[in-house]
Write a protein that holds these residues in place. Structure first.
Motif, PDB file in Angstrom:
ATOM      1  N   HIS A   1       0.846  -1.335   0.124  1.00  0.00           N
ATOM      2  CA  HIS A   1       0.047   0.143  -0.026  1.00  0.00           C
ATOM      3  C   HIS A   1       0.918   1.261   0.088  1.00  0.00           C
ATOM      4  O   HIS A   1       1.546   1.402   0.947  1.00  0.00           O
ATOM      5  CB  HIS A   1      -1.006   0.162   1.281  1.00  0.00           C
ATOM      6  N   GLY A   2       0.776   1.904  -1.008  1.00  0.00           N
ATOM      7  CA  GLY A   2       1.749   2.991  -1.150  1.00  0.00           C
ATOM      8  C   GLY A   2       1.296   4.590  -1.073  1.00  0.00           C
ATOM      9  O   GLY A   2       0.079   4.710  -1.092  1.00  0.00           O
ATOM     10  N   GLU A   3       2.025   5.423  -0.667  1.00  0.00           N
ATOM     11  CA  GLU A   3       1.538   6.990  -0.837  1.00  0.00           C
ATOM     12  C   GLU A   3       2.408   7.402  -1.722  1.00  0.00           C
ATOM     13  O   GLU A   3       3.598   7.303  -2.256  1.00  0.00           O
ATOM     14  CB  GLU A   3       2.117   7.585   0.555  1.00  0.00           C
ATOM     15  N   ILE A   4       1.568   8.160  -2.931  1.00  0.00           N
ATOM     16  CA  ILE A   4       1.988   8.543  -3.903  1.00  0.00           C
ATOM     17  C   ILE A   4       2.015   9.994  -4.083  1.00  0.00           C
ATOM     18  O   ILE A   4       0.733  10.795  -3.745  1.00  0.00           O
ATOM     19  CB  ILE A   4       1.508   8.146  -5.419  1.00  0.00           C
ATOM     20  N   GLU A   5       2.868  10.987  -4.419  1.00  0.00           N
ATOM     21  CA  GLU A   5       2.784  12.361  -4.715  1.00  0.00           C
ATOM     22  C   GLU A   5       2.989  12.672  -6.262  1.00  0.00           C
ATOM     23  O   GLU A   5       3.784  12.089  -6.871  1.00  0.00           O
ATOM     24  CB  GLU A   5       3.820  13.324  -4.140  1.00  0.00           C
ATOM     25  N   PHE A   6       1.987  13.425  -6.777  1.00  0.00           N
ATOM     26  CA  PHE A   6       1.926  14.099  -8.243  1.00  0.00           C
ATOM     27  C   PHE A   6       2.363  15.495  -8.216  1.00  0.00           C
ATOM     28  O   PHE A   6       1.615  16.182  -7.615  1.00  0.00           O
ATOM     29  CB  PHE A   6       0.472  13.510  -8.978  1.00  0.00           C
ATOM     30  N   ALA A   7       3.593  15.570  -8.556  1.00  0.00           N
ATOM     31  CA  ALA A   7       3.853  16.950  -8.468  1.00  0.00           C
ATOM     32  C   ALA A   7       4.496  17.353  -9.971  1.00  0.00           C
ATOM     33  O   ALA A   7       5.427  16.531 -10.511  1.00  0.00           O
ATOM     34  CB  ALA A   7       5.093  17.064  -7.573  1.00  0.00           C
ATOM     35  N   ASP A   8       4.065  18.500 -10.433  1.00  0.00           N
ATOM     36  CA  ASP A   8       4.382  18.863 -11.941  1.00  0.00           C
ATOM     37  C   ASP A   8       4.305  17.572 -12.824  1.00  0.00           C
ATOM     38  O   ASP A   8       5.213  17.370 -13.723  1.00  0.00           O
ATOM     39  CB  ASP A   8       5.507  19.431 -11.896  1.00  0.00           C
TER      40      ASP A   8
END
Length: 393
Positions: free
Chosen positions: A216-223
Motif C-alpha cells: 500500500h503506497g503513498e504517491i505524490e503527483f508534482a508537476d
C-alpha cells in the motif's frame, strides 16, 4: 444459475477441482513468511506460479478468450475466485487479484486501442503490475470520492496533475496507475506511468495485511505532465467509471475472501478433531460444535449473497444495491468465521505457526476497503426509505 445448479454443473465441478488442486499443490506450497511486507519477493513467487497456472488452463478467468483469458461469466468466476482465494498467492497466480483485475476490466471497457495495446495486453500477460489511485489523505477523497483534491489542469499538449494519494494498493513496483483527478469538466481518469518524473512514490505504508500484492503506497503527483492520450475514457466521467469499477470489484473481493475464511475454518476443524482436553476431543464439546455451525451458516449466507450478485451481473442487471448489501454482510460474516477459527485453535490460532492469524488480519480491513460498511449501511438505508424502494427485500 442457483446454488443447486452450480453444485450439479459437471463443468463447474471439474473446474473447481482443478483450481483447488492447483492452489493446494502449487500456491500453498510456495507460501512463505518472507513474503510479508516484501512486494519484490511476492512478485517473484507469482512470476513462478503464473506459467504453471497457464499450463493448467486457469489463467485470467475474468478476461475474454480473445484477450487470452478463460472467458468465464460471473457465476463461473465465483467458483474459481473462491478456490483461488484459499491462498494469498492464488488470485495473483491466476492474475485475477486486485487491483490488476479491475484495472484490466476498466482498460477493456474504456481504453483506446492504443491504451489496450500498451497497458492491457502486457498487464494481462503478467509482464507488469498496476494500481488504482483514488484515496487521498484527509481532507481528501476516501469513502466519499466527491471530496477529491487531486487536480488536473489542461496545458499545452496535455495535462498537469497535482496531488497526493495514499493507501494505494499495488503501488510498490507498479508500472502505471489509473489516477482519479478533478478537472474543470469533472473527475477524470488518467493513466500515469510510474517512470513519469512527476510520479513520486513517497513510501510503502505498513498495514495490517502484509501480503497485499504491491503493498500500500503513498504517491505524490508534482508537476506531473501527461499527454492528452493519457485520459482513460471520457473527460469528466471519472466518477461514473469508478462506480462501474467498484461494484464488480467488491463482489470479486467477496469471492476471493470467502476462500480465505473457508481455509481458516478447515484448519480449525482439523485442530478440534485432533486436540484433546480434559479427556475429550474438542470437537465433542457442544460449544465448539455451535461455533463450527455458526461458521458454516455465515459461509453459506455469503455464497448466496455472492451468487445472487453474480447471476444478476451475468444477466446484465445493475447490482448497485445488491453489491453494497453483499459487501456489508460478507465483510462482517467472513471476519466472524476467521475470528471463531482463531478462537477454536487457542494459542495456535494467535500465532504465525498456522495461517489462521494471518487470515484474520487479511479479513479485518475488508470492512474499510471499497467503502466502509457504515457508509454502505447509510446509503442503503436512505435508498430503502425512499417510496417504493426495497419493499421486496
Amino acid at each position: 444459475m442457483n446454488l443447486v445448479e452450480v453444485e450439479r454443473d459437471a463443468a463447474l465441478v471439474e473446474l473447481k477441482a482443478r483450481v483447488r488442486a492447483f492452489v493446494q499443490r502449487h500456491a500453498m506450497a510456495m507460501e512463505s513468511s518472507s513474503h510479508a511486507n516484501n512486494p519484490e519477493a511476492l512478485d517473484a513467487a507469482l512470476a513462478r506460479l503464473r506459467p504453471i497456472a497457464r499450463e493448467h488452463g486457469l489463467y485470467l478467468p475474468q478476461m475474454p478468450r480473445a484477450e487470452g483469458g478463460m472467458g468465464l461469466g460471473w457465476v463461473e468466476r465465483s467458483v474459481v475466485l473462491e478456490e483461488a482465494g484459499r491462498s494469498y498467492l492464488g488470485p495473483g497466480a491466476l492474475n485475477c487479484a486486485a487491483p490488476d483485475q479491475p484495472n484490466m476490466i476498466s482498460l477493456l471497457r474504456q481504453g483506446s486501442d492504443a491504451q489496450r495495446l500498451a497497458y492491457l495486453r502486457p498487464l494481462a500477460a503478467g509482464e507488469f503490475r498496476s494500481c488504482f489511485a483514488m484515496t487521498e489523505p484527509a481532507p481528501g477523497a476516501g469513502s466519499d470520492p466527491s471530496m477529491l483534491l487531486t487536480r488536473a489542469k489542461r496545458v499545452a499538449g496535455g495535462w498537469l496533475i497535482e496531488g497526493r494519494k495514499w493507501f494505494i494498493t499495488g503501488a510498490v513496483g507498479a508500472r502505471f496507475a489509473i489516477v482519479l483527478a478533478q478537472t474543470e469538466e469533472g473527475p477524470t481518469q488518467f493513466i500515469v506511468e510510474s517512470s513519469n518524473r512527476g510520479f513520486r512514490l513517497q513510501r510503502a505504508i505498513a498495514a495490517i495485511d502484509p501480503y497485499a500484492i504491491g503493498g500500500h503506497g503513498e504517491i505524490e503527483f508534482a508537476d506531473c505532465f501527461v499527454e492528452d492520450d493519457a485520459v482513460l475514457g471520457e473527460v469528466g466521467k471519472g466518477l461514473v467509471y469508478a462506480q462501474e469499477r467498484l461494484q464488480p470489484a467488491r463482489v470479486s473481493h467477496c469471492m476471493r475472501l470467502i476462500g480465505r475464511a473457508r481455509r481458516a475454518l478447515e484448519l480449525a476443524k482439523e485442530y478440534v478433531n485432533e486436540r484433546r482436553s480434559f479427556g475429550n476431543r474438542l470437537a465433542e464439546l457442544q460449544q465448539v460444535q455451535a461455533m463450527v455451525a455458526d461458521c458454516h451458516l455465515d459461509l453459506h449466507a455469503c455464497r448466496l449473497f455472492i451468487l445472487d450478485c453474480a447471476a444478476r451481473m451475468d444477466a446484465g442487471v445493475d447490482v448497485k444495491t445488491e453489491s453494497a448489501m453483499a459487501k456489508v454482510f460478507v465483510s462482517e460474516a467472513l471476519y466472524r468465521v476467521a475470528d471463531r477459527a482463531a478462537q477454536l485453535m487457542g494459542a495456535l490460532g494467535m500465532s504465525e505457526d498456522a495461517p489462521v492469524a494471518l487470515i484474520l488480519r487479511e479479513l479485518r480491513p475488508f470492512r474499510i476497503y471499497d467503502g466502509a460498511t457504515e457508509l454502505h449501511r447509510a446509503t442503503l438505508g436512505r435508498r430503502f426509505l425512499q417510496p417504493n424502494q426495497g419493499t421486496n427485500r
